[in-house]
Design a protein around this motif. Structure first.
Motif, PDB file in Angstrom:
ATOM      1  N   MET A   1       0.826  -1.200   0.000  1.00 42.66           N
ATOM      2  CA  MET A   1       0.000   0.000   0.000  1.00 42.66           C
ATOM      3  C   MET A   1       0.863   1.255   0.000  1.00 42.66           C
ATOM      4  SD  MET A   1      -2.702   1.393   2.833  1.00 42.66           S
ATOM      5  CE  MET A   1      -1.395   2.278   3.668  1.00 42.66           C
ATOM      6  N   PHE A   2       0.687   2.097  -1.026  1.00 41.85           N
ATOM      7  CA  PHE A   2       1.373   3.383  -1.113  1.00 41.85           C
ATOM      8  C   PHE A   2       0.351   4.489  -0.874  1.00 41.85           C
ATOM      9  CE2 PHE A   2       4.291   0.595  -3.251  1.00 41.85           C
ATOM     10  CZ  PHE A   2       5.551   1.136  -3.029  1.00 41.85           C
ATOM     11  N   GLN A   3       0.064   4.767   0.386  1.00 40.02           N
ATOM     12  CA  GLN A   3      -0.896   5.812   0.749  1.00 40.02           C
ATOM     13  C   GLN A   3      -0.414   6.625   1.948  1.00 40.02           C
ATOM     14  OE1 GLN A   3      -4.898   4.186   1.188  1.00 40.02           O
ATOM     15  NE2 GLN A   3      -4.600   2.780  -0.531  1.00 40.02           N
ATOM     16  N   ILE A   4       0.890   6.599   2.209  1.00 35.82           N
ATOM     17  CA  ILE A   4       1.451   7.272   3.375  1.00 35.82           C
ATOM     18  C   ILE A   4       2.124   8.573   2.929  1.00 35.82           C
ATOM     19  CG2 ILE A   4       2.971   7.063   5.362  1.00 35.82           C
ATOM     20  CD1 ILE A   4       2.865   4.003   4.969  1.00 35.82           C
ATOM     21  N   PRO A   5       1.528   9.737   3.170  1.00 33.32           N
ATOM     22  CA  PRO A   5       2.153  10.985   2.725  1.00 33.32           C
ATOM     23  C   PRO A   5       3.450  11.266   3.480  1.00 33.32           C
ATOM     24  CG  PRO A   5       0.145  11.431   3.971  1.00 33.32           C
ATOM     25  CD  PRO A   5       0.234   9.956   3.826  1.00 33.32           C
ATOM     26  N   PRO A   6       4.471  11.786   2.799  1.00 36.29           N
ATOM     27  CA  PRO A   6       5.753  12.073   3.449  1.00 36.29           C
ATOM     28  C   PRO A   6       5.810  13.485   4.020  1.00 36.29           C
ATOM     29  CG  PRO A   6       5.969  12.445   1.113  1.00 36.29           C
ATOM     30  CD  PRO A   6       4.536  12.004   1.341  1.00 36.29           C
ATOM     31  N   ASN A   7       6.710  13.702   4.952  1.00 37.14           N
ATOM     32  CA  ASN A   7       7.023  15.052   5.414  1.00 37.14           C
ATOM     33  C   ASN A   7       8.015  15.678   4.438  1.00 37.14           C
ATOM     34  OD1 ASN A   7       5.620  15.590   7.983  1.00 37.14           O
ATOM     35  ND2 ASN A   7       6.727  13.782   8.705  1.00 37.14           N
ATOM     36  N   LEU A   8       7.685  16.870   3.950  1.00 39.50           N
ATOM     37  CA  LEU A   8       8.534  17.610   3.027  1.00 39.50           C
ATOM     38  C   LEU A   8       8.673  19.037   3.550  1.00 39.50           C
ATOM     39  CD1 LEU A   8       6.711  16.396  -0.208  1.00 39.50           C
ATOM     40  CD2 LEU A   8       8.909  15.543   0.632  1.00 39.50           C
TER      41      LEU A   8
ATOM     42  N   ALA B   1       3.125   2.265 -12.022  1.00 41.38           N
ATOM     43  CA  ALA B   1       3.453   0.921 -11.530  1.00 41.38           C
ATOM     44  C   ALA B   1       4.300   0.961 -10.265  1.00 41.38           C
ATOM     45  CB  ALA B   1       4.165   0.124 -12.619  1.00 41.38           C
ATOM     46  N   ASP B   2       5.110   2.010 -10.103  1.00 38.87           N
ATOM     47  CA  ASP B   2       5.974   2.108  -8.921  1.00 38.87           C
ATOM     48  C   ASP B   2       5.216   2.532  -7.668  1.00 38.87           C
ATOM     49  OD1 ASP B   2       8.337   1.379 -10.229  1.00 38.87           O
ATOM     50  OD2 ASP B   2       8.758   3.440 -10.837  1.00 38.87           O
ATOM     51  N   VAL B   3       4.070   3.182  -7.831  1.00 35.71           N
ATOM     52  CA  VAL B   3       3.392   3.794  -6.677  1.00 35.71           C
ATOM     53  C   VAL B   3       1.898   3.485  -6.653  1.00 35.71           C
ATOM     54  CG1 VAL B   3       5.096   5.629  -6.418  1.00 35.71           C
ATOM     55  CG2 VAL B   3       3.157   5.979  -7.955  1.00 35.71           C
ATOM     56  N   THR B   4       1.496   2.317  -7.147  1.00 34.63           N
ATOM     57  CA  THR B   4       0.089   1.925  -7.121  1.00 34.63           C
ATOM     58  C   THR B   4      -0.453   2.036  -5.692  1.00 34.63           C
ATOM     59  OG1 THR B   4       0.553   0.359  -8.900  1.00 34.63           O
ATOM     60  CG2 THR B   4      -1.524   0.088  -7.719  1.00 34.63           C
ATOM     61  N   PRO B   5      -1.576   2.733  -5.485  1.00 29.92           N
ATOM     62  CA  PRO B   5      -2.072   2.937  -4.116  1.00 29.92           C
ATOM     63  C   PRO B   5      -2.244   1.652  -3.314  1.00 29.92           C
ATOM     64  CG  PRO B   5      -3.219   4.397  -5.618  1.00 29.92           C
ATOM     65  CD  PRO B   5      -2.375   3.495  -6.470  1.00 29.92           C
ATOM     66  N   LEU B   6      -2.752   0.602  -3.966  1.00 27.18           N
ATOM     67  CA  LEU B   6      -2.906  -0.688  -3.281  1.00 27.18           C
ATOM     68  C   LEU B   6      -2.855  -1.796  -4.321  1.00 27.18           C
ATOM     69  CD1 LEU B   6      -3.418  -2.185  -0.590  1.00 27.18           C
ATOM     70  CD2 LEU B   6      -5.870  -1.976  -1.047  1.00 27.18           C
ATOM     71  N   LYS B   7      -1.953  -2.734  -4.131  1.00 31.78           N
ATOM     72  CA  LYS B   7      -1.848  -3.861  -5.055  1.00 31.78           C
ATOM     73  C   LYS B   7      -1.425  -5.087  -4.269  1.00 31.78           C
ATOM     74  CE  LYS B   7       2.923  -2.633  -6.327  1.00 31.78           C
ATOM     75  NZ  LYS B   7       3.825  -2.265  -7.450  1.00 31.78           N
ATOM     76  N   GLY B   8      -1.685  -6.264  -4.854  1.00 42.60           N
ATOM     77  CA  GLY B   8      -1.302  -7.465  -4.133  1.00 42.60           C
ATOM     78  C   GLY B   8      -1.688  -8.734  -4.855  1.00 42.60           C
TER      79      GLY B   8
ATOM     80  N   GLY C   1      12.457   6.179  -2.077  1.00 39.44           N
ATOM     81  CA  GLY C   1      12.317   6.930  -0.838  1.00 39.44           C
ATOM     82  C   GLY C   1      10.896   7.046  -0.324  1.00 39.44           C
ATOM     83  N   ASN C   2       9.959   6.318  -0.942  1.00 35.93           N
ATOM     84  CA  ASN C   2       8.570   6.349  -0.507  1.00 35.93           C
ATOM     85  C   ASN C   2       8.337   5.396   0.658  1.00 35.93           C
ATOM     86  OD1 ASN C   2       7.749   7.971  -2.852  1.00 35.93           O
ATOM     87  ND2 ASN C   2       8.065   6.088  -4.021  1.00 35.93           N
ATOM     88  N   LYS C   3       7.515   5.817   1.613  1.00 34.69           N
ATOM     89  CA  LYS C   3       7.064   4.896   2.647  1.00 34.69           C
ATOM     90  C   LYS C   3       5.904   4.067   2.098  1.00 34.69           C
ATOM     91  CE  LYS C   3       8.175   7.753   6.693  1.00 34.69           C
ATOM     92  NZ  LYS C   3       7.599   8.450   7.886  1.00 34.69           N
ATOM     93  N   TYR C   4       5.918   2.776   2.417  1.00 36.34           N
ATOM     94  CA  TYR C   4       4.794   1.939   2.019  1.00 36.34           C
ATOM     95  C   TYR C   4       4.544   0.891   3.092  1.00 36.34           C
ATOM     96  CZ  TYR C   4       8.040  -1.812   0.601  1.00 36.34           C
ATOM     97  OH  TYR C   4       9.001  -2.801   0.596  1.00 36.34           O
TER      98      TYR C   4
ATOM     99  N   HIS D   1      -2.246  20.435  -3.580  1.00 34.13           N
ATOM    100  CA  HIS D   1      -1.909  19.067  -3.962  1.00 34.13           C
ATOM    101  C   HIS D   1      -1.184  18.374  -2.809  1.00 34.13           C
ATOM    102  CE1 HIS D   1      -2.744  20.705  -7.907  1.00 34.13           C
ATOM    103  NE2 HIS D   1      -2.579  19.527  -8.477  1.00 34.13           N
ATOM    104  N   ILE D   2      -1.732  17.257  -2.347  1.00 34.92           N
ATOM    105  CA  ILE D   2      -1.134  16.489  -1.256  1.00 34.92           C
ATOM    106  C   ILE D   2      -0.328  15.344  -1.856  1.00 34.92           C
ATOM    107  CG2 ILE D   2      -1.620  15.085   0.788  1.00 34.92           C
ATOM    108  CD1 ILE D   2      -4.407  16.707   0.748  1.00 34.92           C
ATOM    109  N   ARG D   3       0.971  15.335  -1.605  1.00 36.51           N
ATOM    110  CA  ARG D   3       1.850  14.350  -2.226  1.00 36.51           C
ATOM    111  C   ARG D   3       1.926  13.078  -1.396  1.00 36.51           C
ATOM    112  NH1 ARG D   3       2.388  19.112  -2.225  1.00 36.51           N
ATOM    113  NH2 ARG D   3       2.965  20.391  -4.002  1.00 36.51           N
ATOM    114  N   VAL D   4       1.948  11.931  -2.094  1.00 33.93           N
ATOM    115  CA  VAL D   4       2.070  10.641  -1.426  1.00 33.93           C
ATOM    116  C   VAL D   4       3.356   9.929  -1.819  1.00 33.93           C
ATOM    117  CG1 VAL D   4       1.074   8.323  -1.197  1.00 33.93           C
ATOM    118  CG2 VAL D   4      -0.404  10.326  -1.095  1.00 33.93           C
ATOM    119  N   ALA D   5       3.617   9.786  -3.116  1.00 31.99           N
ATOM    120  CA  ALA D   5       4.777   9.002  -3.540  1.00 31.99           C
ATOM    121  C   ALA D   5       5.246   9.446  -4.918  1.00 31.99           C
ATOM    122  CB  ALA D   5       4.428   7.513  -3.560  1.00 31.99           C
ATOM    123  N   VAL D   6       6.503   9.118  -5.236  1.00 26.63           N
ATOM    124  CA  VAL D   6       7.065   9.417  -6.552  1.00 26.63           C
ATOM    125  C   VAL D   6       7.702   8.158  -7.125  1.00 26.63           C
ATOM    126  CG1 VAL D   6       7.493  11.835  -5.995  1.00 26.63           C
ATOM    127  CG2 VAL D   6       9.306  10.149  -5.613  1.00 26.63           C
ATOM    128  N   GLY D   7       7.749   8.082  -8.455  1.00 29.96           N
ATOM    129  CA  GLY D   7       8.364   6.936  -9.114  1.00 29.96           C
ATOM    130  C   GLY D   7       8.505   7.190 -10.597  1.00 29.96           C
TER     131      GLY D   7
END
Length: 293
Positions: A24-31, A264-271, A58-61, A254-260
Motif C-alpha cells: 500500500m502506497f498511501q502514506i504521505p511524506p514530510n517535506l 506501476a511504482d506507486v500503485t495505491p494498493l496492489k497485491g 524513498g517512498n514509505k509503504y 496538492h497532497i503528495r504521497v509518492a514518486v516513481g
C-alpha cells in the motif's frame, strides 16, 4: 492549507479468499512544504503481519498479509496534512536554464544517478511515434526549461479530453495519444513521455486534491480519486511539479504521497489474493479542508 484525507478501498470476493499479500502506497511524506500531523491505517480483517518500509525511490509503504479466510478486505488510511506554498511558485520561468543545457547536464557525470534515472523509458512511459514532435513544439531552441514546460502543460490540458472510462492502467500510451483522451494517470504518463524523449528527467507523482472546492470555485478534475501529476528536474530548483489535468503549476492544494518512474511504482494498493472466484473493488477518496488555528 490543512487537509484531512480519507482513502478507503474495499475488496468483495464472490467466494472466501484464503490468503492475500498486499503493498500500500498511501502514506504521505514530510517535506519542506508538507507536514504530516496525523496518519493512521485501519485494515479489516486484522492482518497476520504488517510492516512499514521505504522503497528504492524513498517512498514509505505498508506491506501486510491476511492469512485466514475472508470474503471482504477493507483498507482505510487517514491523514491530516498541513501544506505551504512550494518554493517553485516564486521562480521566474524566463530565468531558468535553457532546456538543451539541462539535457547536457543530465547526460554528464555532473548530475547524480538518482536524477538521471528519470529520463529513461519505463513500463507505462514509452517513446511512441509522434511524441517527440509534439514535445518540440513547446521546447524550441534555447527556450528556458520552465517556460517551455508551462506551455507543454497548457497544450496537453487543451488537446486532451478528461474521459473517465476510456482507459485503464493497461491502456497503452499510443492509444491515449491517438484519441487525445484519458484520465490523470494518462496525462501524467504522456507528459513524462514528452519530457523523457527529448532527454529531460521527469517523475510521476501520486497524491490527492481537495474533494470539495471553496464556495464559488470550480471543482478540480480528478478530485474524487487518487490524483497524479509530474515533476520535472530543473537545476537550481530541484523537482518542480506540474498538473496537466488541471493546467496548473502545482501549489498548496496538492497532497503528495509518492514518486516513481510511473504508476506501476506507486500503485495505491496492489497485491496477490488466493481465491477461486471473481472480486469487486470499490474505492472512495475524501479530501476536506480543515480550519487552521
Amino acid at each position: 492549507m490543512k487537509y484531512k484525507v480519507t482513502h478507503t478501498t474495499n475488496y468483495i470476493y464472490e467466494f472466501p479468499a484464503t490468503l492475500c499479500h498486499n503493498l500500500m502506497f498511501q502514506i504521505p511524506p514530510n517535506l519542506s512544504f508538507q507536514n504530516v500531523e496525523e496518519y493512521s491505517c485501519d485494515i479489516s480483517p486484522k492482518p497476520s503481519s504488517e510492516i512499514e518500509r521505504t522503497d528504492f525511490f524513498g517512498n514509505k509503504y505498508l506491506y501486510f498479509s491476511v492469512e485466514r479466510s475472508h470474503k471482504n478486505l477493507t483498507v482505510s488510511s487517514k491523514s491530516v496534512v498541513q501544506l505551504t506554498v512550494p518554493p517553485w511558485i516564486s521562480v521566474k520561468p524566463s530565468e531558468t536554464m535553457p532546456w538543451e543545457k539541462v539535457v547536457e547536464l543530465l547526460h554528464s557525470t555532473e548530475t547524480s544517478t538518482d536524477v538521471r534515472q528519470y529520463y529513461l523509458e519505463s513500463n507505462h512511459v514509452q517513446f511512441v511515434d509522434g511524441v517527440r514532435a509534439y514535445a518540440l513544439k513547446s521546447f524550441t531552441p534555447e527556450r528556458p526549461i520552465m517556460e517551455a514546460m508551462l506551455e507543454l502543460n497548457t497544450r496537453i490540458f487543451r488537446d486532451f479530453a478528461f474521459t473517465p472510462g476510456f482507459s485503464d492502467i493497461s491502456t497503452p500510451l499510443e492509444k491515449v495519444f491517438k484519441h487525445r483522451k484519458g484520465v490523470c494517470q494518462d496525462f501524467a504518463h504522456f507528459s513524462l513521455a514528452c519530457l523523457r524523449v527529448i532527454g529531460l528527467s521527469a517523475r510521476y507523482v501520486s497524491g490527492y486534491l481537495e474533494t470539495l472546492p471553496p464556495p464559488g470555485k470550480p471543482k478540480m478534475i480528478g478530485a474524487d480519486a487518487s490524483h497524479a501529476w509530474i515533476a520535472i528536474y530543473i537545476p537550481g530548483h530541484d523537482w518542480v511539479e506540474f498538473d496537466a489535468t488541471n493546467n496548473l503549476l502545482v501549489n498548496d492544494k496538492h497532497i503528495r504521497v509518492a514518486v516513481g518512474r510511473d504508476f506501476a511504482d506507486v500503485t495505491p494498493l496492489k497485491g496477490i489474493v488466493y481465491s477461486g472466484s471473481e472480486q469487486e473493488m470499490k474505492v472512495s477518496v475524501d479530501v476536506r479542508k480543515l480550519k487552521t488555528e
